[in-house]
Design a protein around this motif. Structure first.
Motif, short mmCIF file in Angstrom:
data_model
loop_
_atom_site.label_atom_id
_atom_site.label_comp_id
_atom_site.label_asym_id
_atom_site.label_seq_id
_atom_site.Cartn_x
_atom_site.Cartn_y
_atom_site.Cartn_z
N TRP A 188 0.98 -1.16 0.00
CA TRP A 188 -0.11 -0.10 -0.08
C TRP A 188 0.79 1.29 -0.09
O TRP A 188 0.68 2.09 -0.83
CB TRP A 188 -0.75 0.05 1.34
CG TRP A 188 -2.03 -1.02 1.05
CD1 TRP A 188 -2.08 -2.15 1.49
CD2 TRP A 188 -3.26 -0.70 0.52
NE1 TRP A 188 -3.50 -2.65 1.38
CE2 TRP A 188 -4.08 -1.72 0.67
CE3 TRP A 188 -3.80 0.59 0.21
CZ2 TRP A 188 -5.56 -1.82 0.25
CZ3 TRP A 188 -5.27 0.68 -0.67
CH2 TRP A 188 -5.93 -0.82 -0.62
N LEU A 204 -5.41 2.87 -9.43
CA LEU A 204 -6.42 1.61 -9.65
C LEU A 204 -7.32 1.91 -11.16
O LEU A 204 -7.64 2.94 -11.34
CB LEU A 204 -7.26 2.01 -8.56
CG LEU A 204 -8.51 1.19 -8.25
CD1 LEU A 204 -8.02 -0.19 -7.14
CD2 LEU A 204 -9.77 1.68 -7.41
N ILE A 239 -13.89 -1.37 -3.87
CA ILE A 239 -13.12 -0.39 -2.96
C ILE A 239 -14.18 0.92 -2.50
O ILE A 239 -14.78 1.26 -3.22
CB ILE A 239 -11.64 0.14 -3.56
CG1 ILE A 239 -10.89 0.54 -2.28
CG2 ILE A 239 -12.16 1.25 -4.38
CD1 ILE A 239 -9.44 0.90 -2.81
N VAL A 258 -8.38 5.53 1.26
CA VAL A 258 -8.89 4.43 2.18
C VAL A 258 -8.87 4.59 3.57
O VAL A 258 -8.10 5.12 4.18
CB VAL A 258 -8.15 2.85 1.61
CG1 VAL A 258 -8.57 3.04 0.24
CG2 VAL A 258 -6.81 2.84 2.15
N ALA A 264 -11.01 -2.77 0.67
CA ALA A 264 -10.57 -3.34 -0.63
C ALA A 264 -10.68 -4.68 -0.75
O ALA A 264 -9.72 -5.47 -0.45
CB ALA A 264 -9.24 -2.76 -0.85
#
Length: 272
Positions: A188, A204, A239, A258, A264
């Motif tokens: 991440w 993404l 997500i 996030v 996710a």
């Protein structure tokens, strides 16, 4: 003699307890706890009214047109992202249930706010501004955010990348479906060698049901997040995140923030 000593001791114990209670009550009466009044509600602002002030203030890419709340005022909403995972630090996001409009609350200290808290923001002394395109209430003391109720969660709206790019969901909690990370060999967030940034960007990709690519967006994660060193999801799926914006001059970078890696969920086969 034993009985006399026994009952004499008992009497002394009772007197001592009474004296202790009297002293305690006397201290309470002589030094009462300070009565801290609730800040007045004042003018009630909505997200629409705040956004209209920002729009009329001028160029939203800098601080030059910040508005200071000099009088009592209040803003109501639901906390949709907090500091629990470490991906936010001294800021949370607040969203109106009725309109879906949202804003970032940038604090001068860490907070005890949690996702789902229904709150009243006491605005006096804080600043309405925009940082690189993302609207914020800045210089906000956490003590001026009053929790009214807990567990009043807001459900994320299912959106597409194209609707995000059309500026419809700024600071809002959303869900994207049929998405996958472009490079699943990465984690991440890890600080690159020689970099001073405490954030990492991951791309993404979004697809339709026929695996045709329909768009892409950046997922931006703090290197201090509790899940920063976890591998990115390997498959395709959905997500849930907060929509943010980073603007430099005429360039707009739309981003997702996030709340936790658990949001996710990508267990379907990838589109190759």
């Amino acid at each position: 003699m034993n009985k006399i000593m026994k009952y004499g001791f008992l009497a002394l114990f009772v007197l001592a307890m009474m004296s202790s209670c009297m002293d305690k009550n006397a201290r309470k009466n002589n030094y009462p706890a300070p009565d801290i009044p609730e800040p007045p509600v004042g003018t009630v602002f909505t997200m629409d009214s705040l956004y209209s002030v920002i729009i009329n203030a001028g160029d939203p890419k800098d601080y030059t047109n910040d508005t200071i709340f000099k009088n009592d005022g209040s803003l109501y909403g639901i906390v949709t992202a907090d500091e629990t995972s470490g991906n936010c630090y001294k800021y949370v996001f607040l969203q109106e249930r009725a309109t879906g409009k949202a804003i970032e609350l940038y604090m001068n200290a860490v907070t005890g706010l949690r996702i789902g808290d229904s709150v009243r923001v006491c605005l006096k002394g804080s600043v309405l501004g925009v940082y690189r395109g993302t609207p914020q209430i800045q210089n906000l003391d956490p003590k001026n955010v009053k929790i009214l109720a807990n567990c009043k969660y807001i459900e994320p709206e299912v959106v597409t990348v194209s609707s995000i790019l059309s500026q419809q969901h700024l600071c809002q909690l959303v869900t994207l479906e049929n998405v996958q990370f472009n490079d699943t060999t990465q984690v991440w967030a890890v600080q690159e060698e020689g970099s001073t940034s405490s954030y990492a960007n991951r791309t993404l990709d979004e697809y339709d049901d026929s695996c045709n690519k329909t768009g892409d967006i950046i997922v931006r994660t703090s290197t201090y997040a509790a899940f920063a060193n976890q591998k990115l999801p390997q498959g395709k799926g959905r997500i849930t995140a907060i929509v943010t914006l980073y603007r430099t001059n005429s360039n707009y970078t739309w981003q997702l923030l996030v709340r936790t890696a658990n949001e996710a969920i990508m267990n379907d086969p990838r589109c190759e």
